[in-house]
Design an enzyme around this catalytic site. Structure first.
Site, PDB file in Angstrom:
ATOM      1  N   GLY A 134       0.822  -1.207   0.000  1.00  0.00           N
ATOM      2  CA  GLY A 134       0.000   0.000   0.000  1.00  0.00           C
ATOM      3  C   GLY A 134       0.854   1.253   0.000  1.00  0.00           C
ATOM      4  N   ALA A 135       0.211   2.406   0.261  1.00  0.00           N
ATOM      5  CA  ALA A 135       0.866   3.718   0.142  1.00  0.00           C
ATOM      6  C   ALA A 135       1.462   3.821  -1.270  1.00  0.00           C
ATOM      7  CB  ALA A 135       1.915   3.928   1.228  1.00  0.00           C
TER       8      ALA A 135
ATOM      9  N   HIS B 221       4.697   1.977  -8.130  1.00  0.00           N
ATOM     10  CA  HIS B 221       3.756   0.849  -8.091  1.00  0.00           C
ATOM     11  C   HIS B 221       2.859   0.863  -9.336  1.00  0.00           C
ATOM     12  CE1 HIS B 221       4.294   1.388  -3.578  1.00  0.00           C
ATOM     13  NE2 HIS B 221       4.636   0.132  -3.764  1.00  0.00           N
TER      14      HIS B 221
ATOM     15  N   GLN C   6      15.649  -7.877  -2.955  1.00  0.00           N
ATOM     16  CA  GLN C   6      14.344  -8.546  -2.795  1.00  0.00           C
ATOM     17  C   GLN C   6      13.944  -9.240  -4.101  1.00  0.00           C
ATOM     18  OE1 GLN C   6      10.653  -6.943  -0.796  1.00  0.00           O
ATOM     19  NE2 GLN C   6      10.141  -6.316  -2.861  1.00  0.00           N
TER      20      GLN C   6
ATOM     21  N   LEU D 186      11.421   6.676  -6.017  1.00  0.00           N
ATOM     22  CA  LEU D 186      10.112   6.691  -5.350  1.00  0.00           C
ATOM     23  C   LEU D 186      10.050   5.567  -4.319  1.00  0.00           C
ATOM     24  CD1 LEU D 186       7.515   7.466  -8.156  1.00  0.00           C
ATOM     25  CD2 LEU D 186       8.790   9.000  -6.689  1.00  0.00           C
TER      26      LEU D 186
HETATM   27  O1  PAF Z   1       8.226  -4.558  -1.754  1.00  0.00           O
HETATM   28  C1  PAF Z   1       7.212  -4.637  -1.026  1.00  0.00           C
HETATM   29  O2  PAF Z   1       6.336  -3.772  -1.022  1.00  0.00           O
HETATM   30  C2  PAF Z   1       7.029  -5.845  -0.121  1.00  0.00           C
HETATM   31  O3  PAF Z   1       8.249  -6.302   0.350  1.00  0.00           O
HETATM   32  C3  PAF Z   1       6.238  -6.986  -0.779  1.00  0.00           C
HETATM   33  C4  PAF Z   1       6.965  -7.562  -1.983  1.00  0.00           C
HETATM   34  C5  PAF Z   1       4.858  -6.492  -1.213  1.00  0.00           C
HETATM   35  C6  PAF Z   1       6.040  -8.143   0.211  1.00  0.00           C
HETATM   36  O4  PAF Z   1       5.337  -7.720   1.347  1.00  0.00           O
END
Ligand code: PAF
Length: 290
Positions: free
Chosen positions: A31-32, A37, A153, A184
């Site tokens: 979120g946010a 995104h 990640q 961002l």
């Molecule tokens: O990158 C993120 O926003 C988080 O680490 C994810 C991949 C949604 C997992 O909670």
């Protein structure tokens, strides 16, 4: 845009969509939402006939002294942004549905998950992988989209998908930056006006490294020195880590010879920001991606 709040209902919807031969894309988020995104949603829309976003503020990836309690939750604005981006649906589960009483299975990508960001935030990637695997299991997407700002990640999730023979293809999308270069991040919302100005120091430091690479520097120690010196010039900033690592293993390198990241985490005031520069040697040239 439909909001799907239960795991069972989400599974049912996704199963039906698969049976109808839809190509499903998933954009997992906490979120946010910001333009980064939304760029993932747009990318997903180009490849998939049905795009789900998920919003789940995953408690298992936050350490005890981290910012879970103050993490922004502007749900209405998020909903509007996803609707405007033509997402097909929003999966918005409760923590109790994702982690019911007795939940006790975790996913850990060993080695890769313990280095750099994993070392600075013990347990973080275990929490990330566990929730991402669950989301992939529930929604069974053909493609799942992640931003390169969180380079480690993304790399860890690719490794998990490979090791566990997951069906989903993990797509890593470019970093989206403000006009002044700041990457961002939902955490940018924490910055005061003064800190917001100071936060451009991460980008400036990476630009200095880029310039040194363009003029022939290949020695990792020298690149670290140049990059750190820029950050040291900003009194509101302090380095958590600044590493030059192999892009596959996230182990430190001595010289730039293959795909490498300069990764950094910097505290600006009380806010911790991360950023990176991807260095990709192509023949005798370097492709640099900020
Ligand atoms: O990158 C993120 O926003 C988080 O680490 C994810 C991949 C949604 C997992 O909670």
């Amino acid at each position: 845009m439909e909001i799907i709040r239960s795991v069972n209902w989400m599974r049912e919807k996704a199963r039906t969509a698969r049976a109808e031969q839809r190509i499903i894309g998933l954009v997992p988020t906490m979120g946010a939402l910001h333009t980064g995104h939304i760029a993932l949603v747009r990318q997903a829309r180009m490849q998939c006939s049905l795009v789900y976003a998920s919003i789940f503020l995953n408690p298992k990836q936050f350490g005890v002294n981290e910012d879970l309690a103050r993490y922004p939750r502007p749900l209405e604005a998020d909903f509007e942004k996803l609707t405007a981006a033509n997402a097909g649906g929003l999966f918005l589960p409760d923590a109790a549905d994702i982690y019911p009483p007795g939940f006790s299975t975790y996913v850990q990508v060993e080695g890769l998950g313990d280095r750099v960001e994993g070392k600075a935030r013990p347990g973080h990637f275990r929490g990330v992988c566990t929730v991402v695997l669950k989301l992939l299991q529930i929604i069974q997407p053909h493609f799942a989209y992640f931003g390169r700002k969180d380079a480690q990640q993304a790399r860890i999730i690719q490794q998990m998908a490979h090791d566990l023979n997951l069906d989903a293809e993990i797509v890593v999308c470019p970093i989206v930056r403000e006009a002044d270069g700041l990457a961002l991040s939902s955490r940018n919302a924490y910055l005061t006006a003064g800190e917001r100005k100071a936060a451009t120091i991460l980008y400036k430091a990476l630009l200095a490294a880029q310039q040194a690479l363009n003029t022939g520097t290949r020695d990792a120690m020298e690149l670290r020195r140049i990059t750190r010196k820029i950050i040291a010039g900003e009194s509101l900033a302090s380095v958590d880590y600044l590493e030059i690592v192999d892009a596959e293993t996230f182990e430190p390198v001595v010289r730039i010879a293959k795909r490498t990241y300069i990764v950094l985490a910097v505290h600006v005031g009380k806010t911790r920001l991360i950023d990176n520069l991807l260095i990709d040697p192509v023949g005798s040239d370097l492709r640099l991606e900020l």
